[in-house]
Design a protein around this motif. Structure first.
Motif, PDB file in Angstrom:
ATOM      1  N   MET A   1       2.826  -3.840   7.998  1.00 25.85           N
ATOM      2  CA  MET A   1       2.512  -5.223   7.652  1.00 25.85           C
ATOM      3  C   MET A   1       3.389  -6.233   8.373  1.00 25.85           C
TER       4      MET A   1
ATOM      5  N   VAL B   1       5.539  -9.665   6.719  1.00 28.65           N
ATOM      6  CA  VAL B   1       5.595  -9.675   5.258  1.00 28.65           C
ATOM      7  C   VAL B   1       6.738  -8.783   4.772  1.00 28.65           C
TER       8      VAL B   1
ATOM      9  N   ALA C   1      10.495  -9.566   2.951  1.00 27.00           N
ATOM     10  CA  ALA C   1      10.928  -8.839   1.758  1.00 27.00           C
ATOM     11  C   ALA C   1      12.267  -8.149   1.971  1.00 27.00           C
TER      12      ALA C   1
END
Length: 119
Positions: free
Chosen positions: A88, A91, A95
């Protein structure tokens, strides 16, 4: 009755109490961080307040952030979705970077709250 400042000073000076308080603060911060990203700032502040100096507080805040990332990656691996999550890109990068920045940032509160300062 002891003031909170006296209790904090006692924890900061005793290695055994400091270790126990830091562990408890880290567990609480990880729990809060799983609910909202601001929990990582709070967790960093809590582990930082347990430390005797600003330098060790920031280092402990960074350690808290690294621990949070390790827990995140471990949870993804246990769920079997680590490879999908790594695909991903940005993203997952957000995180991972969030606890690494928020932990030391929260730990800077140790520079504001000085336990040994006169009242």
């Amino acid at each position: 009755m002891r003031s909170p400042r006296d209790a904090l000073s006692t924890v900061q000076r005793s290695p055994r109490q400091r270790w126990a308080a830091t562990l408890g603060a880290a567990l609480l911060g990880l729990g809060l961080g799983s609910l909202h990203w601001f929990g990582f700032v709070v967790g960093g502040a809590l582990v930082g307040l347990c430390q005797p100096s600003l330098r060790s507080a920031v280092a402990t805040g960074l350690g808290f952030g690294v621990t949070a990332v390790a827990v995140f990656v471990g949870r993804l691996a246990l769920a079997g979705s680590l490879s999908g999550a790594l695909g991903m890109g940005p993203v997952v990068a957000i995180a991972v970077v969030t606890p690494l920045v928020a932990g030391p940032l929260g730990a800077l509160v140790r520079g504001v709250v000085v336990a040994d300062a006169p009242e």
